[in-house]
Design an enzyme around this catalytic site. Structure first.
Site, PDB file in Angstrom:
ATOM      1  N   ASP A  64       0.860  -1.189   0.000  1.00 28.19           N
ATOM      2  CA  ASP A  64       0.000   0.000   0.000  1.00 28.19           C
ATOM      3  C   ASP A  64       0.886   1.226   0.000  1.00 28.19           C
ATOM      4  O   ASP A  64       2.006   1.210   0.522  1.00 28.19           O
ATOM      5  CB  ASP A  64      -0.970  -0.001   1.177  1.00 28.19           C
ATOM      6  CG  ASP A  64      -0.280   0.069   2.531  1.00 28.19           C
ATOM      7  OD1 ASP A  64       0.066   1.180   2.974  1.00 28.19           O
ATOM      8  OD2 ASP A  64      -0.089  -0.993   3.155  1.00 28.19           O
ATOM      9  N   ASP A 153      -9.555   3.150   6.644  1.00 22.02           N
ATOM     10  CA  ASP A 153      -8.412   3.082   7.553  1.00 22.02           C
ATOM     11  C   ASP A 153      -8.813   3.659   8.909  1.00 22.02           C
ATOM     12  O   ASP A 153      -8.951   4.868   9.075  1.00 22.02           O
ATOM     13  CB  ASP A 153      -7.253   3.883   6.931  1.00 22.02           C
ATOM     14  CG  ASP A 153      -5.979   3.835   7.760  1.00 22.02           C
ATOM     15  OD1 ASP A 153      -6.012   3.337   8.901  1.00 22.02           O
ATOM     16  OD2 ASP A 153      -4.943   4.316   7.266  1.00 22.02           O
ATOM     17  N   GLU A 155      -7.580   3.994  12.702  1.00 18.54           N
ATOM     18  CA  GLU A 155      -6.430   3.841  13.596  1.00 18.54           C
ATOM     19  C   GLU A 155      -6.336   5.036  14.528  1.00 18.54           C
ATOM     20  O   GLU A 155      -7.209   5.897  14.546  1.00 18.54           O
ATOM     21  CB  GLU A 155      -5.145   3.642  12.811  1.00 18.54           C
ATOM     22  CG  GLU A 155      -4.814   4.713  11.780  1.00 18.54           C
ATOM     23  CD  GLU A 155      -3.534   4.375  11.012  1.00 18.54           C
ATOM     24  OE1 GLU A 155      -2.458   4.490  11.617  1.00 18.54           O
ATOM     25  OE2 GLU A 155      -3.637   3.987   9.819  1.00 18.54           O
TER      26      GLU A 155
END
Length: 260
Positions: A64, A153, A155
């Site tokens: 990625d 994503d 996090e």
């Protein structure tokens, strides 16, 4: 010009240079896993997965990337055996990766199966608003056999409170808002990228029946998975020399995921 005048002019220029602020780093420019590595550590970045087909289950290697990689040499990574790539498209509702076109199209042109990802900022705007921004700026999906569903994503907050000031129920609601809007726009459920530690601390909601899991753990094994997911679809296991990932299945299963 007199010497005193010259000296005064030079002093003025020096003062101007010293008081001119440095160019600020781009805001909302966080790579996938950057905050997980910051809070949980990078582990042994020399991790090498077992590639002997007689001793391991079938997997597919991939990477990625984000703006931090700039223009990527996709031919190099294809030569290293990488067969899929995820590319950062957006963050929040105000940041778009300036290298997205080169990275997203380049990975496709070299032969990889590719997808886009969105770095979530749940305290800035609703999940639905960020899903719309993502889809409108490269995060959509097409049934061409080479495009993976977008990834969300989730996090640690790069700006402060670990869980963005949300309760677990509030975070689950935010993720569901993003996921539902993405599904309504594309017909696909987004992949959820996270670490077990962050997810169980901040969300702990059950998305296992709809959303594929992409787990981050920088170690030689995938470890314990987040709340109620029985298996992982992707595993980010290293960030050296680039974010490296493994798809949990044979190549035809990766194609099946792309095909929906």
């Amino acid at each position: 010009m007199r010497p005193l005048a010259i000296g005064a002019a030079l002093a003025a220029c020096a003062a101007l240079v010293l008081t001119t602020p440095a160019t600020a780093a781009p805001v909302d420019d966080h790579a996938m896993g950057s905050q997980i590595a910051k809070h949980e550590g990078r582990g042994d970045q020399r991790v090498v997965l077992d590639t002997d087909p007689s001793t391991r289950a079938a997997t597919v290697p991939g990477i990625d990337v984000s703006s931090h990689q700039g223009n990527v040499d996709w031919g190099h990574w294809w030569g290293q055996g990488k067969r899929f790539a995820y590319v950062k498209a957006t963050e929040g509702t105000g940041y778009r990766n300036p290298y997205f076109a080169q990275q997203y199209n380049g990975s496709y042109q070299v032969g990889m199966i590719r997808g886009a990802y969105h770095f979530a900022l749940p305290d800035k705007s609703s999940g639905a608003a960020q899903a719309d921004f993502f889809v409108d700026n490269g995060g959509g999906w097409s049934r061409d056999g080479r495009t993976l569903p977008g990834a969300l994503d989730m996090e640690y907050n790069p700006y402060g409170n670990t869980c963005y000031g949300l309760s677990k129920a509030g975070m689950v609601g935010w993720v569901r808002s993003f996921s539902d809007r993405y599904h309504a726009r594309t017909g696909r459920w987004p992949v959820i990228y996270t670490s077990t530690s962050w997810w169980d601390q901040c969300a702990a909601g059950d998305f296992s029946s709809t959303n594929p899991l992409w787990v981050a753990r920088y170690a030689s094994s995938v470890g314990t998975l987040p709340h109620n997911w029985g298996y992982h679809t992707f595993w980010q296991y290293s960030s050296s020399p680039i974010d490296q990932n493994s798809f949990n299945g044979a190549y035809d299963r990766l194609q099946a995921l792309a095909n929906g």
